[in-house]
Write a protein that holds these residues in place. Structure first.
Motif, PDB file in Angstrom:
ATOM      1  N   ARG A   1      -0.974   9.499  -6.971  1.00  0.00           N
ATOM      2  CA  ARG A   1      -1.157   9.649  -5.530  1.00  0.00           C
ATOM      3  C   ARG A   1      -0.058  10.551  -4.998  1.00  0.00           C
ATOM      4  NH1 ARG A   1      -0.172   4.567  -1.774  1.00  0.00           N
ATOM      5  NH2 ARG A   1       1.585   5.676  -0.858  1.00  0.00           N
TER       6      ARG A   1
ATOM      7  N   ARG B   1      -5.053   2.390  -1.678  1.00  0.00           N
ATOM      8  CA  ARG B   1      -3.833   3.186  -1.807  1.00  0.00           C
ATOM      9  C   ARG B   1      -3.106   2.942  -3.124  1.00  0.00           C
ATOM     10  NH1 ARG B   1      -2.328   5.834   2.820  1.00  0.00           N
ATOM     11  NH2 ARG B   1      -3.563   5.316   4.652  1.00  0.00           N
ATOM     12  N   CYS B   2      -3.473   1.867  -3.816  1.00  0.00           N
ATOM     13  CA  CYS B   2      -2.913   1.617  -5.150  1.00  0.00           C
ATOM     14  C   CYS B   2      -3.790   2.214  -6.254  1.00  0.00           C
ATOM     15  CB  CYS B   2      -2.733   0.119  -5.379  1.00  0.00           C
ATOM     16  SG  CYS B   2      -1.374  -0.610  -4.433  1.00  0.00           S
TER      17      CYS B   2
ATOM     18  N   GLY C   1     -10.929   5.571   2.033  1.00  0.00           N
ATOM     19  CA  GLY C   1     -10.580   5.355   0.636  1.00  0.00           C
ATOM     20  C   GLY C   1     -11.372   6.254  -0.298  1.00  0.00           C
TER      21      GLY C   1
ATOM     22  N   THR D   1     -12.028   2.237   6.921  1.00  0.00           N
ATOM     23  CA  THR D   1     -11.052   2.168   5.824  1.00  0.00           C
ATOM     24  C   THR D   1     -11.718   2.478   4.490  1.00  0.00           C
ATOM     25  OG1 THR D   1      -9.864   0.459   7.077  1.00  0.00           O
ATOM     26  CG2 THR D   1      -9.273   0.730   4.763  1.00  0.00           C
TER      27      THR D   1
ATOM     28  N   ALA E   1       0.828  -1.210   0.000  1.00  0.00           N
ATOM     29  CA  ALA E   1       0.000   0.000   0.000  1.00  0.00           C
ATOM     30  C   ALA E   1       0.856   1.251   0.000  1.00  0.00           C
ATOM     31  CB  ALA E   1      -0.922  -0.016   1.219  1.00  0.00           C
ATOM     32  N   ARG E   2       1.896   1.285   0.833  1.00  0.00           N
ATOM     33  CA  ARG E   2       2.731   2.490   0.938  1.00  0.00           C
ATOM     34  C   ARG E   2       3.471   2.777  -0.366  1.00  0.00           C
ATOM     35  NH1 ARG E   2       3.678   4.793   5.827  1.00  0.00           N
ATOM     36  NH2 ARG E   2       5.713   5.560   5.166  1.00  0.00           N
TER      37      ARG E   2
ATOM     38  N   MET F   1      -9.953   9.854   0.062  1.00  0.00           N
ATOM     39  CA  MET F   1      -8.666  10.063  -0.606  1.00  0.00           C
ATOM     40  C   MET F   1      -8.815  10.190  -2.112  1.00  0.00           C
ATOM     41  SD  MET F   1      -5.683   7.771   1.125  1.00  0.00           S
ATOM     42  CE  MET F   1      -6.501   6.233   0.732  1.00  0.00           C
TER      43      MET F   1
ATOM     44  N   ALA G   1       2.442   1.758  -3.315  1.00  0.00           N
ATOM     45  CA  ALA G   1       1.502   1.631  -4.438  1.00  0.00           C
ATOM     46  C   ALA G   1       1.975   0.548  -5.387  1.00  0.00           C
ATOM     47  CB  ALA G   1       1.328   2.959  -5.169  1.00  0.00           C
TER      48      ALA G   1
ATOM     49  N   ASP H   1      -7.402  -1.546   2.195  1.00  0.00           N
ATOM     50  CA  ASP H   1      -6.427  -0.460   2.295  1.00  0.00           C
ATOM     51  C   ASP H   1      -5.425  -0.527   1.145  1.00  0.00           C
ATOM     52  OD1 ASP H   1      -5.157   1.759   3.805  1.00  0.00           O
ATOM     53  OD2 ASP H   1      -3.523   0.330   4.058  1.00  0.00           O
TER      54      ASP H   1
END
Length: 381
Positions: free
Chosen positions: A363, A57-58, A85, A81, A21-22, A88, A24, A53
């Motif tokens: 992102r 985040r991707c 999402g 979550t 996730a971090r 974001m 991507a 998540d």
């Protein structure tokens, strides 16, 4: 682990999904999802939530919804979550509608629910809804709003240009304003080019976070955009005197299971010549269809042609150019930046989509931008 014949368990999966996730790193995340299915894991709720998540985040917000719908028994983390999402990705009303579904369930919203909901309202400029749910916390759920919720309300009001209301709201807070509150006000001053109020907010931030470079850079950028080059230079001297250093802007893109990173003016990549040629070609073509370089995002006092050359070397544009020459036509490009996306890069990306018909999902440190002609943020970030 797999090469060593050590079998991953639920804890392994819950630990590795946030790494995807971090970064991507969508391909790796998909492979881990396939591994989960292939191994027939008893799907613990933490794994379901980790998948929500990771896909969020991707940049696959539709996939997030499908995973959410498959969860046999959701907990409050699942709902929170999912709301985060939607927020974001700029789908504020979807977040609001999901919250209404939560209210009709047996679960009770918590502080994180309202933080995510107010963030979603702020990302989408939903002022009336933001006020409604801020008051609902107190009236229906007997929750005293925490500093996080106050900060998002300041963000919501200030981004809408309601600076008088924002300052009055800050004065009436039951807490001492923290860095998140003043940071929200400073960020809004960038959108509305208000250097006087930016100075006021930055004064508090320099006391609260004297070593955080982002506040200095943001104020310097606001000065530069207003043509106040002397003040911008003064802030950079102040940073030097205080030993504050700025992390370089960096953009990543995943291609063929490898993550490629770029910084501004990067010439270190093995395909630097091809990337440069593609960027120069794109630059000429998007100018022909209406793109006008926004040189106020160049933070040095240069000649106009030098400013345009500088914009070409921004890390976002380099990552996009690399993605275009490295992936098949029609493949969406997914990039991630460690800082807020540059305003000129944001505008240029709209035209790159029009030229190439490639969906571009970006992102930054604040939110997602889905470029399909217009941007999903509505130019509101």
């Amino acid at each position: 682990m797999l090469v060593s014949d050590i079998e991953p368990n639920k804890v392994t999966i819950v630990s590795v999904l946030p790494a995807c996730a971090r970064l991507a790193a969508l391909q790796q995340g998909k492979e881990i999802h396939q591994f989960i299915v292939r191994k027939g894991f008893d799907m613990h709720i933490a794994i379901w939530n980790g998948l929500i998540d990771m896909y969020g985040r991707c940049g696959l917000i539709k996939k997030v919804g499908r995973v959410f719908d498959l969860i046999p028994e959701r907990d409050i983390v699942s709902w929170n979550t999912m709301i985060a999402g939607y927020g974001m990705h700029g789908f504020g009303m979807d977040a609001v509608n999901l919250f209404l579904c939560l209210r009709s369930s047996e679960l009770k919203p918590n502080q994180f629910t309202f933080t995510n909901l107010l963030a979603a309202c702020s990302h989408s400029g939903l002022i009336d809804e933001g006020w409604k749910y801020f008051e609902m916390m107190k009236s229906e759920y007997a929750m005293g709003p925490a500093i996080e919720q106050y900060a998002w309300m300041v963000d919501l009001l200030a981004r809408a240009g309601q600076f008088d209301e924002s300052l009055e709201f800050i004065k009436e807070m039951p807490f001492e304003p923290n860095a998140a509150v003043w940071g929200s006000l400073l960020g809004a001053c960038r959108i509305h080019c208000n250097p006087e109020l930016a100075e006021y907010a930055a004064g508090y931030l320099f006391e609260l976070e004297p070593t955080y470079s982002g506040n200095y850079i943001l104020l310097a950028n606001i000065y530069s955009a207003a043509g106040r080059w002397g003040d911008a230079a003064r802030i950079r001297i102040l940073m030097k005197d205080r030993g504050v250093t700025k992390p370089p802007g960096c953009t990543w893109i995943e291609v063929k299971r490898s993550v490629h990173s770029f910084i501004v003016g990067d010439t270190s990549h093995s395909l630097v010549d091809e990337i440069s040629a593609k960027m120069n070609s794109l630059y000429s073509e998007i100018k022909e269809i209406g793109y006008v370089p926004d040189t106020k995002y160049v933070l040095q006092n240069l000649e106009e042609d030098e400013k345009e050359d500088s914009l070409c070397g921004h890390s976002e544009k380099l990552a996009i150019a690399f993605g275009l020459i490295s992936t098949p036509n029609g493949t969406p490009l997914r990039i991630i930046k460690n800082l807020r996306v540059c305003g000129d890069c944001h505008e240029a990306t709209k035209f790159i989509y029009k030229l190439t018909d490639r969906e571009i999902i970006m992102r930054d440190c604040y939110r997602f931008h889905h470029f399909v002609g217009v941007c999903s943020c509505g130019d509101y970030w």
